[in-house]
Design an enzyme around this catalytic site. Structure first.
Site, PDB file in Angstrom:
ATOM      1  CG  HIS A  81      -1.660  -1.256   1.463  1.00 36.51           C
ATOM      2  ND1 HIS A  81      -2.905  -1.541   0.964  1.00 36.51           N
ATOM      3  CD2 HIS A  81      -1.280  -2.369   2.155  1.00 36.51           C
ATOM      4  CE1 HIS A  81      -3.271  -2.757   1.349  1.00 36.51           C
ATOM      5  NE2 HIS A  81      -2.293  -3.283   2.059  1.00 36.51           N
ATOM      6  CB  SER A  94      12.627  23.398 -14.214  1.00 31.19           C
ATOM      7  OG  SER A  94      11.848  24.578 -14.268  1.00 31.19           O
ATOM      8  CE  LYS A  98      11.022  20.331 -10.189  1.00 28.53           C
ATOM      9  NZ  LYS A  98       9.599  20.154 -10.536  1.00 28.53           N
ATOM     10  CD  GLU A 133       8.131  13.145 -14.977  1.00 27.13           C
ATOM     11  OE1 GLU A 133       7.096  13.754 -14.692  1.00 27.13           O
ATOM     12  OE2 GLU A 133       9.205  13.719 -15.231  1.00 27.13           O
TER      13      GLU A 133
END
Ligand code: ARG
Length: 470
Positions: free
Chosen positions: A163, A284, A290, A297
């Site tokens: 979980h 970024s 970043k 992804e």
């Protein structure tokens, strides 16, 4: 109508008086994408022509002329100087028309005892078969990268989750090996699909076979097929091999997507489990601090695209009557795209895995939180005090509550704390509360203990080496 236009329909124009509408040509033509089958088409035609000559159906001279012409065409295509024509619909007619330009009359004999239906089924099978071999090689490279990761951190402790809540400590090596299992199953699924699809449709002709004395065993052998497909109707209308490829690709991409998701989570500042290399990250344009896991992804997303191709082709095939229908031309673009996507994804996944740096301290620190050794404590109560597991579960629950109240971990409770909950607990209990002891104790078959992990890595290395020899 002009003679020129009539020429454009030379392949099937006999009974037609009008040329196709431009829109008809646009929807009908597949040359834009099926030109990728050129090598398989030429190989198939060479085998077919050789067989026709062997069987005395065409002359040896014609077969030789056809062969030479096809060699020239192969070179023209590979050198990028083949005049592809949309009005010639597809790769089969483009090549045959060019063959006629190059060698004249004998070109017209190549299509004896053959149809584009068995031709395209053969070409496409050959293409999928080759692609399966590439995918399997890519999967083996990915598995190799995972084994290297597993070996480097065979005994590094990290949290195991259920979980996405910390459950029990596991080893980094064990976690990597879980993906080895998945990708090895993928590899074997592709191997199974390859064995099943390896039958030659060539010689099924349009749908019913042919009255010419062809030798399908010969062409099957020439093309590396295990045998000719047994039923001509099935041979020209079966696209199971494409569906199976896509199903296997979808499962494999789903595995990559799950792993990619873990990597996205692991690489956040909150988790800090792994550092991704600059090679597979981006920055970024507005936030200078970043570093984004874009590659992971995208791997997570590519699965959707491949599953889409599977659903797309299943939907094309569903409800199609026997034998060939033009609907089946829609099998190629989706499969080509899925194959390209899968091969790219596998290479990127391998690169990410090879480059990623697990953070040993962060992994261990996280493993020690969340009372992750509570099960070890309960097991100790069962083993040492002969408590039934259900009671041990309850006692451990009370100890977790006590630790929570004190704001400490289980290992930081005092013996007095322990004995206040159950008087029979002894000093010995602390032996099982460290995360290292916890993982070391899980020596059951398939368990997370470092010794198990090392044995599994050795088993996989041996298996992979054996497969390479075979
Ligand atoms: N381009 C066609 C395809 O990919 C080849 C087979 C055409 N056969 C036919 N009977 N029109 O399906």
């Amino acid at each position: 109508m002009t003679d020129e236009k009539h020429d454009a329909n030379a392949m099937w124009g006999g009974r037609f008086t009008e040329s196709p509408d431009a829109l008809m040509e646009a929807i009908n033509a597949s040359i834009g994408f099926d030109k990728r089958l050129y090598r398989q088409d030429i190989t198939g035609s060479m085998a077919h022509a050789a067989m026709l000559a062997r069987q005395g159906i065409i002359s040896q001279e014609d077969a030789t002329a056809i062969r030479k012409g096809l060699v020239t065409i192969l070179r023209e295509i590979e050198e990028g100087r083949f005049p592809f024509r949309t009005d010639l619909e597809d790769i089969h007619m483009n090549i045959e028309a060019r063959l006629k330009e190059l060698i004249g009359a004998p070109a017209g004999r190549l299509h004896t005892a053959r149809s584009r239906n068995d031709q395209v089924a053969t070409d496409f099978r050959l293409w999928v078969r080759e692609t399966i071999d590439e995918v399997r090689a890519a999967l083996r490279r990915l598995i190799g990268a995972l084994l290297d990761q597993a070996e480097a951190g065979a005994d590094w402790v990290m949290p195991g989750f259920t979980h996405l809540q910390i459950a029990q400590p596991v080893t980094w090596g064990h976690h990597m090996l879980a993906y080895v299992e998945m990708f090895a199953r993928d590899e074997s699924r592709f191997a199974d699909a390859r064995a099943r699809m390896n039958e030659s449709p060539l010689g099924a002709a349009a749908l019913a076979g042919t009255s010419f004395p062809i030798d399908r065993e010969f062409t099957a052998r020439e093309l590396g097929f295990a045998r000719p497909a047994a039923n001509s109707l099935d041979a020209v209308s079966d696209r199971d091999f494409a569906l199976e490829f896509l199903a296997d690709a979808a499962i494999c991409a789903t595995h990559m997507s799950r792993f990619a998701e873990e990597i996205v989570i692991w690489s956040t500042a909150q988790f800090g489990f792994v550092t991704l290399s600059d090679r597979f990250s981006t920055g970024s344009s507005i936030m200078p601090q970043k570093k984004n896991p874009d590659a992971a992804e995208l791997l997570r997303a590519k699965g959707g695209r491949i599953v889409g191709a599977l659903v797309g082709l299943l939907t094309v095939m569903k409800g199609l009557p026997l034998a060939y229908s033009k609907d089946m031309q829609e099998d190629k673009e989706q499969l080509f795209d899925a194959a390209d996507t899968l091969l790219l994804s596998l290479a990127v996944m391998e690169g990410i895995v090879r480059d990623m740096k697990p953070n040993r301290e962060a992994l261990r620190a996280a493993a020690a939180t969340g009372f992750s050794t509570a099960t070890d404590l309960a097991d100790w109560l069962v083993r040492r005090l002969g408590m039934p597991f259900r009671e041990a579960h309850h006692v451990t629950g009370s100890l977790v509550r006590r630790a929570e109240e004190k704001g400490v971990d289980l290992a930081d409770l005092t013996l007095e704390d322990m004995q206040a909950v159950h008087p029979a607990i002894t000093e010995e209990v602390f032996d099982v509360l460290s995360v290292e002891k916890s993982v070391a104790s899980r020596t059951s078959l398939g368990g997370t203990a470092p010794e198990r992990v090392r044995a599994e890595i050795a088993r996989w290395r041996k298996r992979l080496a054996g497969e390479k020899e075979a």
